[in-house]
Design a protein around this motif. Structure first.
Motif, short mmCIF file in Angstrom:
data_model
loop_
_atom_site.label_atom_id
_atom_site.label_comp_id
_atom_site.label_asym_id
_atom_site.label_seq_id
_atom_site.Cartn_x
_atom_site.Cartn_y
_atom_site.Cartn_z
N ARG A 1 16.21 136.41 67.74
CA ARG A 1 17.43 136.75 67.01
C ARG A 1 18.59 135.95 67.59
O ARG A 1 18.87 136.03 68.79
N VAL A 2 19.26 135.20 66.73
CA VAL A 2 20.41 134.40 67.14
C VAL A 2 21.66 135.06 66.59
O VAL A 2 21.78 135.29 65.38
N LEU A 3 22.60 135.38 67.47
CA LEU A 3 23.82 136.09 67.11
C LEU A 3 25.01 135.14 67.18
O LEU A 3 25.25 134.52 68.22
N SER B 1 18.88 135.13 61.98
CA SER B 1 20.27 134.80 62.31
C SER B 1 21.18 135.93 61.88
O SER B 1 20.99 136.52 60.81
N GLU B 2 22.17 136.24 62.71
CA GLU B 2 23.11 137.32 62.43
C GLU B 2 24.52 136.87 62.81
O GLU B 2 24.71 136.22 63.85
N ASN C 1 34.53 133.81 73.77
CA ASN C 1 34.15 134.58 72.59
C ASN C 1 33.53 133.71 71.51
O ASN C 1 32.79 134.21 70.66
N ARG C 2 33.82 132.42 71.52
CA ARG C 2 33.29 131.48 70.54
C ARG C 2 31.91 131.04 71.01
O ARG C 2 31.74 130.01 71.64
N ARG C 3 30.88 131.82 70.68
CA ARG C 3 29.59 131.64 71.34
C ARG C 3 28.42 132.01 70.42
O ARG C 3 28.63 132.58 69.35
N VAL C 4 27.24 131.67 70.88
CA VAL C 4 26.01 132.16 70.26
C VAL C 4 25.15 132.79 71.35
O VAL C 4 25.16 132.35 72.50
N GLU C 5 24.44 133.82 70.97
CA GLU C 5 23.53 134.51 71.88
C GLU C 5 22.14 134.52 71.26
O GLU C 5 21.98 134.42 70.04
N MET C 6 21.15 134.67 72.11
CA MET C 6 19.76 134.70 71.64
C MET C 6 19.04 135.86 72.31
O MET C 6 19.11 136.03 73.53
N ILE C 7 18.35 136.64 71.50
CA ILE C 7 17.54 137.75 72.01
C ILE C 7 16.09 137.48 71.63
O ILE C 7 15.73 137.47 70.45
#
Length: 302
Positions: A170-172, A218-219, A239-245
């Protein structure tokens, strides 16, 4: 002739006989309990076999995790208490856990070798990755920067290596708030966050050969889950970022993995598509919607 009255002597201490008998019985009782608590193991086996010659000795874990009375749900339960399917599921889960540990260690090794500002943490069957905000996107942009592509190339290799054991990736996508006192325009903010996550997923899909594309999600969260104040450029950059779970498969779940659970949920309402690849018409429509959503991003994000 009158009878002489008794002087009352004798018989006054008869209660002591009863008391003495009771104390003696209690003493025998406690001696018996003590003797039972220190039964010789060999004598006990001989006694049991004298009553049941066919009795089979079964070693038992003193913690209760093994033997005939062990809980079958415990990970160390005896294989005699588990069905063949449960034994196979436990073995498969160990492989998944080992693969997720290897994935985590490979990412940590990359961070140490490259010096990249990436945060990686590990939970129960889950690996969380927070990428350096400044590496991936500029303000008001959703196009991945070359430095971000370099990082994703390594991540794609790690994902392919663990692909058979991955349940979902999951990419946030997140944005920064341009004005700390005024929220961003919702339509622009949501599109920007979603497009950042989508572009990252597209890059992963195009640069992995083993990972199932159906496991990529993707979310877009927009500005609503900040990790730093938006009153400075440094805070907005975080805050301008992407996260991955990255979640591993749960082989002990009888409902299956996330894809199987999805099709179980919609069973009877829709058939699983033969191919997850979108048509050229849908791709063109998606591209048009992204461009329309970001046509007015000027001044919306710091």
């Amino acid at each position: 002739m009158k009878m002489k009255k008794s002087d009352g002597g004798g018989g006054g201490a008869n209660w002591m006989d009863t008391y003495g008998d009771m104390v003696t019985l209690l003493l025998c009782f406690f001696v018996l309990l003590y003797s039972m608590s220190t039964v010789d193991e060999n004598k006990w086996k001989a006694l049991v076999q004298s009553f049941n010659p066919d009795a089979i000795e079964t070693p038992t874990d003193p913690k209760g995790n093994d033997g005939p009375n062990a809980d079958p749900l415990l990970p160390n339960a005896s294989s005699d208490t588990l069905s063949p399917e449960e034994i196979d599921a436990q073995a498969a889960q160990k492989e998944v856990d080992s693969a997720m540990e290897d994935l985590y260690q490979m990412l940590m090794q990359y961070i140490q070798d490259s010096g990249k500002n990436i945060e990686v943490t590990k939970g129960d069957g889950v690996v969380y990755v927070n990428f350096d905000d400044t590496v991936f996107f500029d303000g008001e942009e959703y196009v991945i920067k070359p430095a971000g592509e370099e990082t994703l190339n390594v991540v794609c290799g790690v994902l392919d290596n663990a692909a058979p054991y991955i349940d979902e990736v999951r990419v946030l996508g997140h944005t920064a708030q341009a004005n700390a006192d005024r929220p961003n325009t919702p339509s622009v903010d949501r599109f920007l966050a979603s497009n950042r996550a989508t572009n990252t997923v597209i890059y992963i899909q195009e640069h992995t050969s083993v990972l199932d594309s159906a496991r990529l999600v993707s979310e877009g969260y927009g500005q609503h889950r900040p990790i730093a104040p938006n009153d400075s450029e440094a805070g907005r950059a975080r805050n301008r970022r992407v996260e991955m779970i990255i979640s591993g498969k749960n082989m002990l779940d009888k409902l299956g993995d996330s894809i199987e659970q999805y099709h179980t949920l919609v069973k009877g309402e829709a058939q699983a598509p033969e191919s997850s690849a979108p048509s050229s018409a849908s791709q063109e429509e998606s591209s048009t919607s992204h461009d329309a959503g970001l046509s007015n991003t000027e001044g919306q994000e710091g």
